[in-house]
Design a protein around this motif. Structure first.
Motif, short mmCIF file in Angstrom:
data_model
loop_
_atom_site.label_atom_id
_atom_site.label_comp_id
_atom_site.label_asym_id
_atom_site.label_seq_id
_atom_site.Cartn_x
_atom_site.Cartn_y
_atom_site.Cartn_z
N THR A 151 0.82 -1.21 0.00
CA THR A 151 0.00 0.00 0.00
C THR A 151 0.86 1.26 0.00
N LEU A 152 2.18 1.10 0.17
CA LEU A 152 3.09 2.25 0.19
C LEU A 152 3.85 2.35 -1.13
N ARG A 153 4.15 3.58 -1.50
CA ARG A 153 4.97 3.81 -2.69
C ARG A 153 6.33 4.31 -2.23
N PHE A 154 7.35 3.50 -2.38
CA PHE A 154 8.68 3.85 -1.93
C PHE A 154 9.46 4.58 -3.02
N VAL A 155 10.31 5.53 -2.60
CA VAL A 155 11.13 6.28 -3.54
C VAL A 155 12.56 6.34 -3.04
N ASP A 156 13.48 6.51 -3.97
CA ASP A 156 14.90 6.59 -3.62
C ASP A 156 15.33 8.06 -3.69
N ARG A 157 14.95 8.84 -2.68
CA ARG A 157 15.34 10.23 -2.61
C ARG A 157 15.33 10.67 -1.15
N GLU A 158 15.86 11.84 -0.86
CA GLU A 158 16.00 12.27 0.52
C GLU A 158 14.66 12.54 1.19
N ASP A 159 14.64 12.38 2.47
CA ASP A 159 13.47 12.68 3.29
C ASP A 159 13.29 14.20 3.31
N GLU A 160 12.15 14.68 2.83
CA GLU A 160 11.96 16.13 2.73
C GLU A 160 11.55 16.78 4.05
N LEU A 161 11.49 16.00 5.11
CA LEU A 161 11.27 16.55 6.45
C LEU A 161 12.50 16.32 7.32
N ASP A 162 13.64 15.95 6.72
CA ASP A 162 14.77 15.49 7.52
C ASP A 162 15.41 16.57 8.37
N PHE A 163 15.07 17.85 8.15
CA PHE A 163 15.65 18.89 9.01
C PHE A 163 15.10 18.81 10.43
N LEU A 164 14.06 18.04 10.64
CA LEU A 164 13.51 17.86 11.99
C LEU A 164 14.01 16.58 12.65
N TYR A 165 14.78 15.80 11.91
CA TYR A 165 15.23 14.52 12.48
C TYR A 165 16.53 14.13 11.80
N GLU A 166 17.54 13.87 12.57
CA GLU A 166 18.84 13.54 12.00
C GLU A 166 19.29 12.15 12.47
N GLY A 167 20.17 11.58 11.73
CA GLY A 167 20.82 10.35 12.16
C GLY A 167 20.04 9.08 11.91
N PHE A 168 19.06 9.09 10.99
CA PHE A 168 18.33 7.86 10.75
C PHE A 168 18.43 7.46 9.29
N SER A 169 18.23 6.19 9.05
CA SER A 169 18.18 5.70 7.67
C SER A 169 17.01 4.74 7.59
N SER A 170 16.06 5.06 6.76
CA SER A 170 14.86 4.25 6.63
C SER A 170 14.31 4.47 5.22
N ARG A 171 13.56 3.53 4.72
CA ARG A 171 12.97 3.69 3.40
C ARG A 171 12.05 4.89 3.37
N ARG A 172 12.09 5.64 2.26
CA ARG A 172 11.24 6.81 2.09
C ARG A 172 9.97 6.41 1.37
N ALA A 173 8.85 6.92 1.87
CA ALA A 173 7.57 6.65 1.24
C ALA A 173 6.91 7.98 0.90
N LEU A 174 6.02 7.96 -0.07
CA LEU A 174 5.37 9.19 -0.52
C LEU A 174 4.07 9.44 0.23
N MET A 175 3.90 10.69 0.69
CA MET A 175 2.62 11.13 1.21
C MET A 175 1.69 11.41 0.04
N SER A 176 0.43 11.68 0.31
CA SER A 176 -0.54 11.94 -0.75
C SER A 176 -0.19 13.18 -1.56
N CYS A 177 0.58 14.10 -0.97
CA CYS A 177 0.96 15.33 -1.66
C CYS A 177 2.19 15.13 -2.55
N GLY A 178 2.84 13.96 -2.43
CA GLY A 178 3.99 13.67 -3.26
C GLY A 178 5.33 13.89 -2.61
N HIS A 179 5.37 14.32 -1.33
CA HIS A 179 6.63 14.53 -0.64
C HIS A 179 7.06 13.25 0.07
N ALA A 180 8.38 13.02 0.08
CA ALA A 180 8.94 11.80 0.66
C ALA A 180 9.21 11.99 2.15
#
Length: 267
Positions: free
Chosen positions: A18-47
């Motif tokens: 049910t998730l759409r995974f993408v190979d790009r940076e987390d566009e909210l990552d300025f609020l969280y550092e030091g993690f590595s996890s698969r990126r998924a798309l929200m309904s607005c298209g941001h990872a």
């Protein structure tokens, strides 16, 4: 819980169709550092990743919002709570926290009310910039004016015109403290700009925003939807009249740390 523990607990299941995974940076990552996890798309298209989404939505709740919006540059999409709950992989404790504060913030948005610390009856504040608030029930009972501090919820002490704090010990504005103590950032794409506070209050409505230091210097407020320059604190259209493009230095340089929170004059 530390960041590493949260990362281990909050990772998307790669088998979730049910998730759409993408190979790009987390566009909210300025609020969280030091993690590595698969990126998924929200309904607005941001990872996003679950930890960063949780933190971003929690920040909106802490700033008094009852809704969740993307808030990334050029995107004012609102995320349904059902989507946030699923994509952030909220724990049962987090769901309880989110739902309780969504309800409380909804009440606050429509009725700026708090319980009087003396009589416990609800008091509505008419002027959002005023900290000294009168309780008419306590005033009538005492036969003299009773006012309490909207911030520390103690009987008011000191100058009634103050908007940052009363004179009760321990009374302080958490948002102002953040503005005056937050770290500074150096923009990656804006030449010659250093020492800019990493957190600003929107000059239009006072909503607290944090910049990732990536991309351009302008940011759109998640609450009032106004775009402004994070460096000089001018509305983007005004900044662009004298600065050299979206990534150019501002003619007035870096605005100093804010010492007051703007009050939104809704029209």
């Amino acid at each position: 819980m530390d960041n590493m523990s949260l990362t281990k607990e909050k990772c998307y299941d790669p088998r979730d169709s049910t998730l759409r995974f993408v190979d790009r940076e987390d566009e909210l990552d300025f609020l969280y550092e030091g993690f590595s996890s698969r990126r998924a798309l929200m309904s607005c298209g941001h990872a996003v990743t679950p930890p960063s989404l949780t933190n971003w939505c929690r920040q909106q709740l802490e700033n008094g919002s009852s809704r969740f919006v993307c808030g990334q540059s050029g995107c004012d999409a609102e995320w349904p709570y059902a989507e946030v709950r699923k994509m952030a992989l909220l724990t049962s404790e987090e769901r309880e926290y989110f739902e309780r504060n969504m309800a409380l913030n909804t009440v606050k948005v429509h009725f700026d009310s708090k319980a009087c610390p003396e009589c416990k009856y609800s008091v509505t504040r008419k002027n959002e910039s005023r900290l000294s608030v009168r309780c008419h029930i306590c005033t009538a009972r005492r036969g003299k004016t009773y006012e309490f501090c909207w911030q520390c919820l103690k009987e008011w002490k000191g100058d009634h015109s103050r908007t940052d704090r009363c004179e009760n010990e321990g009374c302080y504005n958490e948002a102002l403290k953040t503005l005056t103590t937050c770290s500074v950032i150096t923009f990656e794409s804006v030449k010659g700009v250093t020492g800019c506070p990493s957190i600003r209050a929107c000059p239009t409505c006072g909503y607290m925003l944090q910049h990732s230091s990536k991309k351009c210097k302008n940011i759109r407020c998640a609450r009032c939807k106004i775009e402004f320059c994070f460096v000089c604190l001018k509305i983007t259209s005004e900044c662009q009249k004298t600065s050299k493009g979206y990534c150019g230095p501002c003619s007035d340089g870096v605005a100093p740390r804010q010492t007051s929170i703007p009050v939104w004059q809704k029209k």
